[in-house]
Design a protein around this motif. Structure first.
Motif, PDB file in Angstrom:
ATOM      1  N   THR A 141       0.663  -1.249  -0.076  1.00  0.00           N
ATOM      2  CA  THR A 141      -0.101   0.095   0.138  1.00  0.00           C
ATOM      3  C   THR A 141       0.836   1.087  -0.018  1.00  0.00           C
ATOM      4  OG1 THR A 141      -1.803  -1.214   1.021  1.00  0.00           O
ATOM      5  CG2 THR A 141      -1.773   1.202   1.267  1.00  0.00           C
ATOM      6  N   ARG A 142       1.802   1.158   0.656  1.00  0.00           N
ATOM      7  CA  ARG A 142       2.781   2.365   0.714  1.00  0.00           C
ATOM      8  C   ARG A 142       3.569   2.540  -0.256  1.00  0.00           C
ATOM      9  NH1 ARG A 142       6.051   1.626   6.636  1.00  0.00           N
ATOM     10  NH2 ARG A 142       4.425   2.191   7.863  1.00  0.00           N
ATOM     11  N   ALA A 143       3.749   1.558  -1.171  1.00  0.00           N
ATOM     12  CA  ALA A 143       4.768   1.744  -2.458  1.00  0.00           C
ATOM     13  C   ALA A 143       3.601   2.379  -3.629  1.00  0.00           C
ATOM     14  CB  ALA A 143       5.111   0.116  -2.900  1.00  0.00           C
ATOM     15  N   LEU A 144       2.272   1.748  -3.505  1.00  0.00           N
ATOM     16  CA  LEU A 144       1.491   2.210  -4.448  1.00  0.00           C
ATOM     17  C   LEU A 144       1.053   3.711  -4.270  1.00  0.00           C
ATOM     18  CD1 LEU A 144      -1.030  -0.862  -4.727  1.00  0.00           C
ATOM     19  CD2 LEU A 144       0.579  -0.010  -6.458  1.00  0.00           C
ATOM     20  N   THR A 145       1.122   4.089  -2.863  1.00  0.00           N
ATOM     21  CA  THR A 145       0.715   5.326  -2.575  1.00  0.00           C
ATOM     22  C   THR A 145       1.940   6.337  -3.158  1.00  0.00           C
ATOM     23  OG1 THR A 145      -0.565   4.643  -0.518  1.00  0.00           O
ATOM     24  CG2 THR A 145       0.293   7.043  -0.645  1.00  0.00           C
ATOM     25  N   LEU A 152       3.620   5.905  -5.440  1.00  0.00           N
ATOM     26  CA  LEU A 152       3.560   5.802  -7.109  1.00  0.00           C
ATOM     27  C   LEU A 152       2.451   6.545  -7.532  1.00  0.00           C
ATOM     28  CD1 LEU A 152       4.926   2.269  -7.967  1.00  0.00           C
ATOM     29  CD2 LEU A 152       6.082   4.414  -8.448  1.00  0.00           C
ATOM     30  N   GLY A 153       1.407   6.924  -6.718  1.00  0.00           N
ATOM     31  CA  GLY A 153       0.073   7.963  -6.958  1.00  0.00           C
ATOM     32  C   GLY A 153      -0.877   6.574  -7.652  1.00  0.00           C
ATOM     33  N   LEU A 154      -0.805   5.306  -7.165  1.00  0.00           N
ATOM     34  CA  LEU A 154      -1.732   4.362  -7.875  1.00  0.00           C
ATOM     35  C   LEU A 154      -2.400   3.757  -6.570  1.00  0.00           C
ATOM     36  CD1 LEU A 154       0.748   2.633 -10.004  1.00  0.00           C
ATOM     37  CD2 LEU A 154      -0.982   4.152 -10.797  1.00  0.00           C
ATOM     38  N   ALA A 155      -2.682   4.562  -5.485  1.00  0.00           N
ATOM     39  CA  ALA A 155      -3.637   4.101  -4.417  1.00  0.00           C
ATOM     40  C   ALA A 155      -5.092   4.279  -4.521  1.00  0.00           C
ATOM     41  CB  ALA A 155      -2.901   4.698  -3.075  1.00  0.00           C
ATOM     42  N   ASP A 156      -5.420   5.305  -5.367  1.00  0.00           N
ATOM     43  CA  ASP A 156      -6.895   5.594  -5.587  1.00  0.00           C
ATOM     44  C   ASP A 156      -7.753   4.636  -6.274  1.00  0.00           C
ATOM     45  OD1 ASP A 156      -5.728   6.287  -7.949  1.00  0.00           O
ATOM     46  OD2 ASP A 156      -6.944   8.162  -8.063  1.00  0.00           O
ATOM     47  N   GLY A 189      -9.299   5.257  -9.175  1.00  0.00           N
ATOM     48  CA  GLY A 189      -9.150   4.991 -10.571  1.00  0.00           C
ATOM     49  C   GLY A 189      -7.983   4.516 -11.165  1.00  0.00           C
ATOM     50  N   ALA A 190      -6.889   4.003 -10.335  1.00  0.00           N
ATOM     51  CA  ALA A 190      -5.574   3.775 -10.638  1.00  0.00           C
ATOM     52  C   ALA A 190      -5.700   2.458 -11.376  1.00  0.00           C
ATOM     53  CB  ALA A 190      -4.916   3.407  -9.385  1.00  0.00           C
ATOM     54  N   GLY A 191      -6.445   1.420 -11.318  1.00  0.00           N
ATOM     55  CA  GLY A 191      -6.391   0.341 -12.313  1.00  0.00           C
ATOM     56  C   GLY A 191      -6.679   0.943 -13.715  1.00  0.00           C
ATOM     57  N   ALA A 192      -7.948   1.627 -13.829  1.00  0.00           N
ATOM     58  CA  ALA A 192      -8.303   2.301 -15.292  1.00  0.00           C
ATOM     59  C   ALA A 192      -6.983   2.945 -15.741  1.00  0.00           C
ATOM     60  CB  ALA A 192      -9.435   3.273 -15.092  1.00  0.00           C
ATOM     61  N   ASP A 193      -6.293   3.825 -14.845  1.00  0.00           N
ATOM     62  CA  ASP A 193      -5.155   4.446 -15.388  1.00  0.00           C
ATOM     63  C   ASP A 193      -4.294   3.281 -15.801  1.00  0.00           C
ATOM     64  OD1 ASP A 193      -6.447   6.894 -14.698  1.00  0.00           O
ATOM     65  OD2 ASP A 193      -5.407   7.081 -12.788  1.00  0.00           O
ATOM     66  N   VAL A 194      -3.747   2.475 -15.247  1.00  0.00           N
ATOM     67  CA  VAL A 194      -2.825   1.394 -15.601  1.00  0.00           C
ATOM     68  C   VAL A 194      -3.337   0.800 -16.826  1.00  0.00           C
ATOM     69  CG1 VAL A 194      -1.573  -0.497 -14.943  1.00  0.00           C
ATOM     70  CG2 VAL A 194      -1.779   1.327 -13.415  1.00  0.00           C
ATOM     71  N   ALA A 195      -4.480   0.503 -17.056  1.00  0.00           N
ATOM     72  CA  ALA A 195      -4.854  -0.140 -18.232  1.00  0.00           C
ATOM     73  C   ALA A 195      -4.959   0.699 -19.575  1.00  0.00           C
ATOM     74  CB  ALA A 195      -6.481  -0.379 -18.305  1.00  0.00           C
ATOM     75  N   GLU A 196      -5.131   2.009 -19.314  1.00  0.00           N
ATOM     76  CA  GLU A 196      -5.206   3.122 -20.371  1.00  0.00           C
ATOM     77  C   GLU A 196      -3.637   3.321 -20.706  1.00  0.00           C
ATOM     78  OE1 GLU A 196      -6.130   7.625 -21.147  1.00  0.00           O
ATOM     79  OE2 GLU A 196      -7.131   6.427 -19.390  1.00  0.00           O
ATOM     80  N   LEU A 197      -2.698   3.051 -19.698  1.00  0.00           N
ATOM     81  CA  LEU A 197      -1.339   3.215 -20.079  1.00  0.00           C
ATOM     82  C   LEU A 197      -0.787   2.367 -20.943  1.00  0.00           C
ATOM     83  CD1 LEU A 197       0.017   4.916 -16.891  1.00  0.00           C
ATOM     84  CD2 LEU A 197       0.047   5.918 -19.136  1.00  0.00           C
ATOM     85  N   ARG A 198      -1.337   1.009 -20.450  1.00  0.00           N
ATOM     86  CA  ARG A 198      -1.150  -0.117 -21.132  1.00  0.00           C
ATOM     87  C   ARG A 198      -1.495  -0.087 -22.740  1.00  0.00           C
ATOM     88  NH1 ARG A 198       0.904  -4.551 -17.862  1.00  0.00           N
ATOM     89  NH2 ARG A 198       0.566  -6.015 -19.723  1.00  0.00           N
ATOM     90  N   GLU A 199      -2.670   0.261 -22.691  1.00  0.00           N
ATOM     91  CA  GLU A 199      -2.895   0.319 -24.257  1.00  0.00           C
ATOM     92  C   GLU A 199      -2.329   1.184 -25.043  1.00  0.00           C
ATOM     93  OE1 GLU A 199      -7.328   1.261 -24.496  1.00  0.00           O
ATOM     94  OE2 GLU A 199      -7.902   0.066 -22.832  1.00  0.00           O
TER      95      GLU A 199
END
Length: 109
Positions: free
Chosen positions: A39-43, A45-49, A51-61
């Motif tokens: 959780t600390r690592a994701l926080t 990196l700014g990926l703790a909210d 919408g992070a899953g959608a953001d990562v999926a969009e970046l992968r696309e």
């Protein structure tokens, strides 16, 4: 987890068990510590909210699209070079067979 970190964790769990701690409790502590660290690592990196899953999926696309565009550009370049080589070969054959008089000898002089 690296092999060294896994070995250290196993050793710490074994030491705790030797000193009278319940193995289930030690495993629970290790699991909670891992969850907290993740959780600390994701926080950080700014990926703790949410919408992070959608953001990562969009970046992968986006990354996939970039790779596809790069691959297409290379294929187009190779095709262009091949066409130019064929055109030059045909032009050379036409000049050699006398079907086309370019006056190359005059250009050289």
């Amino acid at each position: 987890m690296s092999a060294g970190a896994g070995a250290v964790l196993a050793q710490l769990l074994a030491q705790g068990a030797e000193r009278g701690a319940d193995m289930a409790t030690l495993r629970g502590i290790a699991e909670e510590a891992g969850e907290l660290g993740a959780t600390r690592a994701l926080t950080r990196l700014g990926l703790a909210d949410d919408g992070a899953g959608a953001d990562v999926a969009e970046l992968r696309e986006l990354l996939k699209a970039w790779r596809d565009a790069k691959r297409s550009a290379w294929k187009a370049l190779v095709a262009w070079v091949a066409r130019m080589a064929c055109a030059l070969l045909l032009l050379g054959l036409a000049v050699k067979l006398g079907a086309l008089k370019l006056g190359v000898g005059e250009w050289v002089k």
